[in-house]
Design a protein around this motif. Structure first.
Motif, mmCIF file in Angstrom:
data_model
loop_
_atom_site.group_PDB
_atom_site.id
_atom_site.type_symbol
_atom_site.label_atom_id
_atom_site.label_comp_id
_atom_site.label_asym_id
_atom_site.label_seq_id
_atom_site.Cartn_x
_atom_site.Cartn_y
_atom_site.Cartn_z
ATOM 1 N N MET A 118 30.326 49.309 47.034
ATOM 2 C CA MET A 118 29.627 47.879 46.585
ATOM 3 C C MET A 118 29.621 47.795 45.135
ATOM 4 S SD MET A 118 25.960 47.753 48.884
ATOM 5 C CE MET A 118 25.335 46.847 47.852
ATOM 6 N N LEU A 119 29.791 48.804 44.271
ATOM 7 C CA LEU A 119 29.533 48.646 42.878
ATOM 8 C C LEU A 119 30.642 47.413 42.250
ATOM 9 C CD1 LEU A 119 28.851 52.088 41.562
ATOM 10 C CD2 LEU A 119 27.349 50.370 41.781
ATOM 11 N N PRO A 120 31.905 47.379 42.607
ATOM 12 C CA PRO A 120 32.918 46.528 42.050
ATOM 13 C C PRO A 120 32.452 45.054 42.475
ATOM 14 C CG PRO A 120 34.092 48.272 43.218
ATOM 15 C CD PRO A 120 32.576 48.459 43.454
ATOM 16 N N PHE A 121 31.714 44.928 43.589
ATOM 17 C CA PHE A 121 31.464 43.625 44.089
ATOM 18 C C PHE A 121 30.269 43.093 43.276
ATOM 19 C CE2 PHE A 121 33.738 44.903 47.947
ATOM 20 C CZ PHE A 121 34.526 44.185 47.913
ATOM 21 N N VAL A 122 29.434 44.138 42.964
ATOM 22 C CA VAL A 122 27.916 43.876 42.350
ATOM 23 C C VAL A 122 28.341 43.408 40.851
ATOM 24 C CG1 VAL A 122 26.011 44.809 41.391
ATOM 25 C CG2 VAL A 122 26.535 45.328 44.021
ATOM 26 N N ALA A 123 29.421 44.153 40.188
ATOM 27 C CA ALA A 123 29.710 43.962 39.060
ATOM 28 C C ALA A 123 30.601 42.708 38.950
ATOM 29 C CB ALA A 123 30.453 45.096 38.482
ATOM 30 N N ALA A 124 31.419 42.424 39.497
ATOM 31 C CA ALA A 124 31.992 41.074 39.705
ATOM 32 C C ALA A 124 30.876 39.776 39.720
ATOM 33 C CB ALA A 124 33.041 40.798 40.875
ATOM 34 N N SER A 125 29.877 40.110 40.692
ATOM 35 C CA SER A 125 28.676 39.118 40.849
ATOM 36 C C SER A 125 28.095 39.020 39.498
ATOM 37 C CB SER A 125 27.878 39.533 41.917
ATOM 38 O OG SER A 125 28.368 39.286 43.154
#
Length: 137
Positions: free
Chosen positions: A72-79
């Motif tokens: 999930m980390l890349p998605f959270v970072a992108a958000s």
């Protein structure tokens, strides 16, 4: 908004919720363009984001044990990087400009997918990780 508009909203949210339930994604992809047309860019995007959040939370009720926090980390970072930019743009651009930009982006995305656009960089394990899917073994 009259009874027909409220019915359209309810049907739209139900269809988008079903897509989220079936695929694990897609609520905002389906709901946002129509919600923006029905409610305007600010309220439409806000409702699409709230609905997507609720649909995601509902999906977590029965499957939270299978959540892969590291994936999930890349998605959270992108958000974290893109939501403030989108919020800033929505607050400063006139509504007609937002409507045109949103419509153009949706049309471009549909045209690219319809023409069979494939990005080799998103194939294989790297593409599966970028898309948040489990790579086939």
């Amino acid at each position: 908004m009259g009874g027909a508009g409220e019915l359209a909203l309810a049907v739209l949210v139900a269809v988008a919720g079903c897509a989220q339930w079936l695929t694990g994604m897609g609520f905002a992809l389906i709901a946002a363009p129509a919600l923006v047309l029905l409610l305007g860019p600010t309220d439409g995007v806000l409702l699409a984001n709230c609905g997507a959040g609720l649909a995601s939370c509902a999906g977590l009720v029965g499957s939270w044990q299978r959540v892969r926090l590291r994936a999930m980390l890349p998605f959270v970072a992108a958000s974290v990087c893109t939501v403030p930019v989108g919020t800033w743009a929505a607050a400063r651009l006139p509504e007609p400009v937002l409507m045109i930009v949103l419509g153009a982006l949706v049309c471009l995305a549909v045209a690219l997918v319809a023409r069979g656009l494939r990005l080799p960089a998103l194939g294989g394990t790297g593409g599966a990780v970028a898309a948040g899917e489990r790579a086939a073994s």
